[in-house]
Design a protein around this motif. Sequence first.
Motif, PDB file in Angstrom:
ATOM      1  N   SER A   1       0.833  -1.210   0.000  1.00  0.00           N
ATOM      2  CA  SER A   1       0.000   0.000   0.000  1.00  0.00           C
ATOM      3  C   SER A   1       0.871   1.265   0.000  1.00  0.00           C
TER       4      SER A   1
ATOM      5  N   ASP B   1       0.796   4.013  -3.000  1.00  0.00           N
ATOM      6  CA  ASP B   1       0.529   5.432  -2.702  1.00  0.00           C
ATOM      7  C   ASP B   1       1.606   6.321  -3.295  1.00  0.00           C
ATOM      8  N   THR B   2       2.848   5.904  -3.132  1.00  0.00           N
ATOM      9  CA  THR B   2       3.963   6.701  -3.653  1.00  0.00           C
ATOM     10  C   THR B   2       3.906   6.754  -5.179  1.00  0.00           C
TER      11      THR B   2
ATOM     12  N   ARG C   1       1.850   9.182  -7.108  1.00  0.00           N
ATOM     13  CA  ARG C   1       2.339  10.566  -7.255  1.00  0.00           C
ATOM     14  C   ARG C   1       3.428  10.684  -8.321  1.00  0.00           C
TER      15      ARG C   1
END
Length: 406
Positions: free
Chosen positions: A356, A360-361, A364
């Motif tokens: 996760s 998430d990283t 971006r």
Amino acid sequence: MEHLLVNLFHELALKGENRPLFLKKAKAHVKRALKGLEARLEAQWPMALLFRLPQGAWPEAAARLSATLGVETFAKVLRLPPDLKAIEAALAKALEGESFATFRVTAKRTDKTFPLTSPELERRLGAFIQERTGAKVRLKGAEREFVVRILPGAALLEVARHPGPGGLPPGVSGKVVALLSGGIDSPVAAYRLMRRGAEVVLVHFHPFPLLSGASREKARAIAERLARFQHRVRLHLVPFSEVQRRIILEAPKAYRVVLYRRYMLRLAEAVAKEEGALALVTGDSLGQVASQTLENLYVVNQAATLPVFRPLIGLDKGEIVKEAQKIGTYPISILPDEECCTLFAPKHPVTRAELSVVLDTEARLPTEELLELALKDREVALFTWPGRKALEEGASRAFIMEHGPA
Ligand code: ATP
Ligand code: MG
């Protein structure tokens, strides 16, 4: 003038319907390995080739064959008339100055008109050698083995037999892309796949221009060395510093290496698609470093859709080093360089990465754009062996035929 007998790897005989194709490829590979030495093919059997070598060519031929995949053994042989007296005379000469405690004779008679059967010939020649040397016959584990083949019109006497590397010839198992770091492990992983008949395309990720180009030169030198086994090796040199820069900006520090690896797999997969390769190969060994814990391997692996082969996963460092020495990549691998991962690696990398956090990283990061950019700026180098340089220098060095932008 000398004769050279090449015996093909025993497994090639077991390939069922594919057997003719595998044998054809293995023989073509052997002939290519001897290119430029003026070796003349004099005879061939399903699992063996007999060449005539010009005077003085033996040492170079032997050096090359010891790296030729698909070769089980090769031997210097004397070509004689199929006549017992001639064989004994040649043996007597070959025994001059030789000393050994145990030996055996193996006779193979394909010409059934020869007056002695194979066991009879073995006993006759065994007694002859015993008389001259005082050595004892030992059928298993003898110090020396003398092999005699009786063919229609000729007898072949093996004087000295050497092991080849075994394995399957290049390309019979399809294509893979191996991630080549310049470290000790990944060249061995690539070699393992070559040995199983896969055509290996290499991909190296380098930090140039952010850091020096040392790792690129190292990857080139390793590819040059591996070309001995595959004869033609392509190396993609992919700039990785922009990917790294973006990861460093966005990712938790401990996650950097895991993210680098995921992008490496994605880029390697893009190369695999272009090349028509069906799998990736890495030099991971379970638990060797933080990035190779089971949890991290799991998270890294999720970035790939192709199978990722890790042929060294169950080996320890000592075993890998031994193999790297055997294939000649070790001295190159231990040269200093500026590898893209180590310099920006955190002191305390995560050992149990969570998917996760990674996802998430990555949400971006402009992943598509980064991949495209890296692939666009890559160089592709081709290494072939044996090459012109090898012939000119009489050395068994690979020759870089061309390298530069694809
Ligand atoms: P190696 O001795 O092969 O460098 P390593 O023990 O240093 O392995 P890692 O640095 O964790 O292990 O790398 C694991 C694998 O990831 C390598 O074996 C290689 O297949 C791949 N890899 C790592 N760095 C690179 C790179 N710069 N370019 C291509 N592949 C890489
Ligand atoms: Mg490494």
